[in-house]
Design an enzyme around this catalytic site. Structure first.
Site, mmCIF file in Angstrom:
data_model
loop_
_atom_site.group_PDB
_atom_site.id
_atom_site.type_symbol
_atom_site.label_atom_id
_atom_site.label_comp_id
_atom_site.label_asym_id
_atom_site.label_seq_id
_atom_site.Cartn_x
_atom_site.Cartn_y
_atom_site.Cartn_z
ATOM 1 N N ALA A 48 -9.934 -32.423 29.158
ATOM 2 C CA ALA A 48 -8.935 -33.459 28.905
ATOM 3 C C ALA A 48 -7.628 -33.168 29.647
ATOM 4 O O ALA A 48 -7.069 -34.025 30.329
ATOM 5 C CB ALA A 48 -8.671 -33.572 27.406
ATOM 6 N N GLN A 49 -7.150 -31.921 29.531
ATOM 7 C CA GLN A 49 -5.867 -31.572 30.149
ATOM 8 C C GLN A 49 -5.986 -31.572 31.676
ATOM 9 O O GLN A 49 -5.130 -32.108 32.390
ATOM 10 C CB GLN A 49 -5.444 -30.180 29.644
ATOM 11 C CG GLN A 49 -4.015 -29.799 29.900
ATOM 12 C CD GLN A 49 -2.993 -30.690 29.199
ATOM 13 O OE1 GLN A 49 -2.224 -31.392 29.837
ATOM 14 N NE2 GLN A 49 -2.978 -30.663 27.870
ATOM 15 N N ARG A 69 -17.493 -24.766 38.584
ATOM 16 C CA ARG A 69 -18.528 -23.770 38.825
ATOM 17 C C ARG A 69 -19.793 -24.462 39.324
ATOM 18 O O ARG A 69 -20.045 -25.619 38.974
ATOM 19 C CB ARG A 69 -18.806 -22.978 37.551
ATOM 20 C CG ARG A 69 -17.797 -21.847 37.370
ATOM 21 C CD ARG A 69 -17.966 -21.196 36.025
ATOM 22 N NE ARG A 69 -17.737 -22.185 34.966
ATOM 23 C CZ ARG A 69 -17.924 -21.946 33.669
ATOM 24 N NH1 ARG A 69 -18.377 -20.773 33.282
ATOM 25 N NH2 ARG A 69 -17.683 -22.865 32.769
ATOM 26 N N SER A 79 -17.646 -32.196 32.893
ATOM 27 C CA SER A 79 -16.484 -31.972 33.753
ATOM 28 C C SER A 79 -16.731 -32.560 35.143
ATOM 29 O O SER A 79 -15.842 -33.138 35.756
ATOM 30 C CB SER A 79 -16.177 -30.472 33.854
ATOM 31 O OG SER A 79 -17.308 -29.777 34.338
ATOM 32 N N ASP A 109 -8.082 -20.644 27.467
ATOM 33 C CA ASP A 109 -7.578 -19.272 27.519
ATOM 34 C C ASP A 109 -8.678 -18.238 27.740
ATOM 35 O O ASP A 109 -8.555 -17.338 28.555
ATOM 36 C CB ASP A 109 -6.881 -18.907 26.189
ATOM 37 C CG ASP A 109 -5.501 -19.526 26.103
ATOM 38 O OD1 ASP A 109 -4.982 -19.950 27.153
ATOM 39 O OD2 ASP A 109 -4.961 -19.604 24.988
ATOM 40 N N HIS A 133 -0.649 -22.044 30.345
ATOM 41 C CA HIS A 133 -0.433 -21.227 29.159
ATOM 42 C C HIS A 133 -0.374 -19.793 29.666
ATOM 43 O O HIS A 133 -1.169 -19.402 30.523
ATOM 44 C CB HIS A 133 -1.604 -21.425 28.195
ATOM 45 C CG HIS A 133 -1.382 -20.831 26.840
ATOM 46 N ND1 HIS A 133 -0.139 -20.566 26.325
ATOM 47 C CD2 HIS A 133 -2.260 -20.470 25.877
ATOM 48 C CE1 HIS A 133 -0.265 -20.063 25.112
ATOM 49 N NE2 HIS A 133 -1.539 -19.983 24.814
ATOM 50 N N ASP A 218 4.694 -20.204 21.336
ATOM 51 C CA ASP A 218 3.576 -21.144 21.221
ATOM 52 C C ASP A 218 2.574 -20.652 20.187
ATOM 53 O O ASP A 218 2.140 -21.402 19.313
ATOM 54 C CB ASP A 218 2.913 -21.274 22.604
ATOM 55 C CG ASP A 218 1.837 -22.334 22.630
ATOM 56 O OD1 ASP A 218 2.195 -23.524 22.473
ATOM 57 O OD2 ASP A 218 0.658 -22.007 22.804
ATOM 58 N N GLU A 222 1.859 -22.754 16.624
ATOM 59 C CA GLU A 222 0.551 -23.384 16.377
ATOM 60 C C GLU A 222 -0.162 -22.770 15.181
ATOM 61 O O GLU A 222 -0.862 -23.450 14.446
ATOM 62 C CB GLU A 222 -0.312 -23.357 17.648
ATOM 63 C CG GLU A 222 -0.748 -21.978 18.083
ATOM 64 C CD GLU A 222 -1.325 -21.951 19.504
ATOM 65 O OE1 GLU A 222 -1.082 -22.910 20.262
ATOM 66 O OE2 GLU A 222 -2.014 -20.980 19.849
ATOM 67 N N GLU A 394 6.667 -30.415 17.717
ATOM 68 C CA GLU A 394 5.237 -30.649 17.893
ATOM 69 C C GLU A 394 4.521 -31.070 16.618
ATOM 70 O O GLU A 394 3.386 -31.537 16.666
ATOM 71 C CB GLU A 394 4.562 -29.410 18.496
ATOM 72 C CG GLU A 394 4.883 -29.251 19.967
ATOM 73 C CD GLU A 394 3.878 -28.365 20.695
ATOM 74 O OE1 GLU A 394 2.689 -28.434 20.352
ATOM 75 O OE2 GLU A 394 4.307 -27.607 21.572
#
Lengths: 491, 477
Positions: A48-49, A69, A79, A109, A133, A218, A222, A394
């Site tokens: 999505a990002q 990949r 993807s 991450d 991030h 962050d 969260e 947020e």
């Protein structure tokens, strides 16, 4: 084996990095995407990002393609579909990375270490590697080749909003940073600014921060107020209402849409405005409840911040990564089985004001969580601006995800890192609030205060109002919301 | 009283015709007939006084005594008086019929005449010749004649026109006092003149009785107000803002040139090798069934479709995919669609929604200039929404939102205005409203209009170029 970068720094530098945060003026973005013109941008990952940022950058005139990949391409995974259906050039790492001037690492991450290890040898001399991030750099201590520039551009919203806000001619607040150990040509800031402008972020406000401040604030936000508090609050409030005989359908709706409604007031006018939406007696009640909650939960917030600062959190989470996400997946399944999650919102009308009147405890929980997270972060050396964004700012965004599809949607939308921290918080907080919840009745959750007379004591009301308005999160909030006055015009 | 008009078609000396009127007026109802100039509202009123030649249909239940006041009736009486004068063969100056004689003609209540003469302050004029009165004075005489005849039905065509404020107020009060004794039909074209006692409104357009509205239906009443406003206002489409002017385009180049365009979803080709050129000052209509790719094609032009980067598209001087931004494209386009309306779920005030058209944004994120505010206010005036400048957009009715989005799209006077099914989801009244606004825009600017509709027959005045898309069935695999 990973080596926590933050822990290698002397205290002086740790504090300096934590304290980095400056709200940039729109005038600093006059060059737009100029610094990226003629440069080839290759995005790794098309979730999505990744997709949202790529679409925005291309619509701003940048040259964007996607490196996936080999397996993702061969098996035509989601993807691959995302990228090709949108008319992007897609290729393998080997095909595209060597041509890239800027590589945008937008994978989750936990994939950062293998991904960065795979692409680093392929990258052009002097190219730029961008993160959204800083976990990989700060917590895992990833060392990047010295000739490469390393920056971070982190839109503070889920991918879908990054795209939607751009399309409507705006953007989402964005944090940028340059990793000072990797800025050989001194062009990191110019590239980060152009990238932020390309995604539309400059219109909504850009914070110039550091990798360290981003990661430490962050993670804290969260885990605690943003996801943890809303999850724990949802479960406790629902069970209490059902126990007290309130229709489960009503209880489910009050919570699912209640967070969104009450935090909408928070977004517009801070904690003060959220409490001002209550009647005077209800406001005093919410204030008292939140004071009590803060006292009970403060040690938990401190523990989360301490574990984040000294690396305990990231270490235990990475152990779970190595253990095939056993904890994460188990906790996710557990959440799906909770009564709140399994009870659909009833077909009842709840007016906007009723969410406040009948959700006094929810208001108190949001207030307690926002203030505690802010207080804990700032006392740990994080600057107020950062702490504001990672707590109060947020909260409405996360609340929106619960309104869409409850906790499932929230946990699916946030990163695995956030989800892991959210469950940690939830497991500690549920028992912590056990005694407190015994004293809770439907007057503060479910039915609202039953008062003939809404009169209050003047002196007490003044005390409460003063306390609300003088909290430091309100002071910085007023400044930052003022910068973003135009945000008010969004829904 | 119960008057029924069934499928009534009435001709007026071949000058005008009312078609297929179906209307019923019952006891205790008081009607206003309204509509634009030339719509036939006076003709419909005159039918109630027995005017016109019935071609077909029936008219039943007309009472014996109908009191009629209208410009036509007034003109007729003045004309009669003038002819009397012309017919005078004696070499003396004719004084004409004095007012008091005109007033007492026929079967009228003398006491009531005296009372009304006082009320209308005509005492000093009763001996003056009728044809020497001013328009306003003779109008008062007409009113007294009608009222003093103690009619069974009172038909007043624009009774308040030309009256001074004092008389107007007096007359309105007087009429209000008659509500229980005589049914009234008033022809009026200003909503603010509709008296309180009116119970129903008839809207006439092109010789047809289009809408009959119960006054208690607030929404229909408001929509009718706006429709009438748009049809009758002298206001024109406000000008562009010279300070936020759109860059000039090379006049020799087409606005849009699409070469062999393809759109493919999931392997299914929706649009196949289409060529399309839109030249300057051409108006186009794009039609085709659902799923034929109309919206997809449009979004290639607006830059909203990701496949615009894999097609040969030239728009407003830019060959797509060469490093231009979509905002450079969008500045040349005004765009309205149902999807935009769904997207535009904002609490922004109406003035700011219009101003957002200068920035192609949904919501307003920039400080507007005074001039932009002024232009936005002119648009609001044109739409009849001046009193709602700060009302949140999402509080408007669906039809009003559409009107406002059209104003937003047009505010910068773009070279190309795309109206993607602008009437979709609107009821007939709101359709009329939208079409009235579009016709006003087409008439008053240099913007090329691209009008999209899935009915090819639903045409707008001034559009001469047509592109019709066919739905492509998925190829058998």
């Amino acid at each position: 084996m990973s080596n926590n970068y933050f822990n290698t720094l002397p205290l002086r530098e740790q504090l300096e990095q934590l304290g980095k945060c400056r709200f940039m003026s729109i005038n600093e973005f006059g060059d737009g995407v100029e610094a990226l013109k003629g440069k080839k941008m290759v995005v790794i990952g098309c979730g999505a990002q990744g997709l949202a940022q790529g679409l925005n950058l291309r619509d701003s005139g940048c040259d964007v393609s996607y490196a996936l990949r080999e397996a993702a391409i061969a098996e035509k995974r989601q993807s691959w579909k995302n990228a090709t259906e949108n008319g992007f050039v897609v290729g393998t790492y080997e095909e595209l990375i060597p041509t890239a001037d800027v590589v945008l690492n937008l994978t989750p991450d936990k994939q950062h270490t293998p991904v960065v290890n795979a692409i680093m040898p392929l990258m052009k001399e002097g190219a730029c590697l961008s993160y959204s991030h800083g976990f990989n750099i700060v917590e895992e201590g990833m060392k990047i080749r010295e000739d490469l520039t390393v920056i971070m551009v982190a839109p503070k919203c889920p991918g879908s909003e990054v795209r939607n806000e751009y399309v409507r001619g705006f953007g989402v607040p964005t944090l940028i940073a340059v990793h000072e150990d990797n800025d050989p040509k001194g062009e990191g800031l110019a590239l980060a600014k152009a990238y932020a402008a390309g995604t539309g972020g400059h219109k909504a406000g850009v914070l110039m921060s550091s990798f360290i401040a981003e990661v430490k604030s962050d993670l804290m936000g969260e885990q605690t107020i943003l996801c943890g508090m809303l999850q724990t609050g949802s479960l406790l409030c629902f069970d209490k209402m059902v126990e007290e005989g309130i229709d489960p359908g009503y209880a489910s709706r009050l919570i699912q849409y209640g967070w969104e409604t009450i935090t909408e007031a928070l977004k517009y006018g801070g904690v003060t405005n959220m409490l001002d939406r209550l009647s005077n007696p209800a406001k005093i009640k919410a204030f008292d409840l939140s004071e009590e909650l803060k006292q009970i939960m403060r040690p938990l917030y401190n523990k989360h911040q301490d574990d984040i600062m000294d690396g305990t959190f990231s270490r235990t989470m990475m152990e779970d990564w190595a253990n095939d996400d056993k904890n994460l997946l188990g906790w996710r399944a557990e959440t799906a089985e909770t009564a709140f999650e399994k009870t659909p919102a009833g077909d009842v009308e709840i007016s906007e004001q009723e969410f406040f009147d009948n959700g006094i405890l929810m208001v108190a929980m949001v207030k307690a969580g926002v203030e505690l997270a802010f207080e804990t972060m700032t006392s740990a050396g994080i600057i107020a601006d950062s702490a504001y964004y990672e707590s109060l700012h947020e909260t409405p965004l996360i609340a929106n995800t619960i309104a869409r599809k409850k906790l499932y949607e929230m946990n699916a939308t946030i990163s695995d890192t956030a989800e892991y921290g959210c469950y940690l918080y939830n497991h500690a907080c549920l028992p912590l609030l056990g005694d407190f919840m015994k004293g809770i009745k439907t007057d503060v959750i479910g039915k609202g205060l039953d008062l003939e007379d809404t009169g209050v004591d003047n002196a007490r009301l003044i005390e409460v109002n003063t306390a609300l308005r003088s909290h430091p999160v309100e002071a910085i909030g007023a400044v930052l919301r003022g910068h973003m006055a135009d945000m008010k015009k969004i829904v | 009283m119960n008057i029924r008009l069934d499928n009534l078609t009435v001709n007026f000396d071949d000058r005008f015709q009312l078609d297929e009127i179906n209307w019923q007026l019952d006891d205790a109802q008081h009607w206003v007939i309204t509509g634009a100039n030339g719509s036939g509202k006076s003709a419909l009123a005159a039918v109630l006084a027995g005017a016109g030649d019935t071609l077909s249909g029936t008219l039943e239940g007309l009472p014996a005594k109908v009191g009629l006041v209208s410009f036509e009736a007034q003109a007729e009486l003045i004309d009669r008086e003038r002819r009397k004068d012309d017919a005078d063969i004696m070499d003396v100056i004719s004084e004409g019929t004095p007012v008091h004689e005109i007033l007492s003609e026929g079967d009228r209540n003398p006491q009531l005449i005296d009372q009304l003469v006082q009320m209308f302050k005509l005492e000093s004029l009763v001996n003056r010749a009728f044809r020497k009165l001013s328009t306003g004075e003779s109008r008062k005489v007409m009113l007294i004649r009608a009222l003093a005849s103690e009619p069974d039905l009172l038909v007043l065509d624009e009774p308040f026109d030309g009256l001074d404020a004092h008389t107007l107020e007096m007359l309105q009060q007087y009429l209000a006092g008659l509500v229980t004794t005589v049914p009234m039909v008033l022809v009026l074209n200003r909503f603010d003149e509709f008296p309180e006692f009116v119970t129903h409104i008839a809207y006439v357009d092109h010789g047809r009785l289009q809408y009959q509205i119960d006054r208690n239906d607030k929404q229909a009443y408001n929509e009718l107000y706006q429709l009438l406003h748009l049809k009758t206002t002298d206001l024109e489409v406000p000008g562009a803002d010279p300070e936020t002017a759109i860059p000039r385009l090379d006049p020799a180049q087409p606005l849009v040139k699409l070469n062999s365009i393809n759109i493919t979803y999931d392997g299914h080709r929706i649009i196949d090798s289409l060529d399309w050129t839109i030249e300057r000052n051409q108006h186009w209509q794009l039609s085709g069934p659902n799923g034929s790719g109309k919206t997809g094609l449009l979004s290639l032009i607006t830059g909203d479709h990701p496949q615009c980067y894999v097609n040969d598209i030239f728009v407003f001087g830019f060959q797509r995919g060469k490093g231009e931004s979509i905002w450079q494209i969008k500045q040349f386009i005004g765009y309205v669609s149902t999807a935009l309306q769904w997207e535009y779920k904002v609490g922004t005030g109406l003035r700011n929604v219009i101003i957002s058209g200068f920035y192609d944004s949904i919501g307003l994120y920039t400080k507007a200039t005074d001039r932009q505010k002024k232009i936005a206010d002119e648009w609001l005036a044109l739409l009849g929404m001046s009193d709602r400048a700060d009302t949140p957009f999402n509080k408007l009715s669906y039809g009003d939102q559409r009107l406002l989005l059209i104003a937003r799209a047009m505010v910068k006077h773009p070279p190309l205005l795309i109206l993607d099914e602008p009437c979709l989801g609107l009821d007939d009244m709101n359709r009329q409203l939208v079409l009235a606004l579009i016709e006003k825009i087409c008439a008053g600017s240099e913007t090329s209009v691209l009008y999209v509709n899935h009915h090819a027959e639903d045409k707008i005045k001034g559009i001469e170029n047509y592109l019709k898309l066919e739905k492509r069935e998925p190829a058998a695999s």
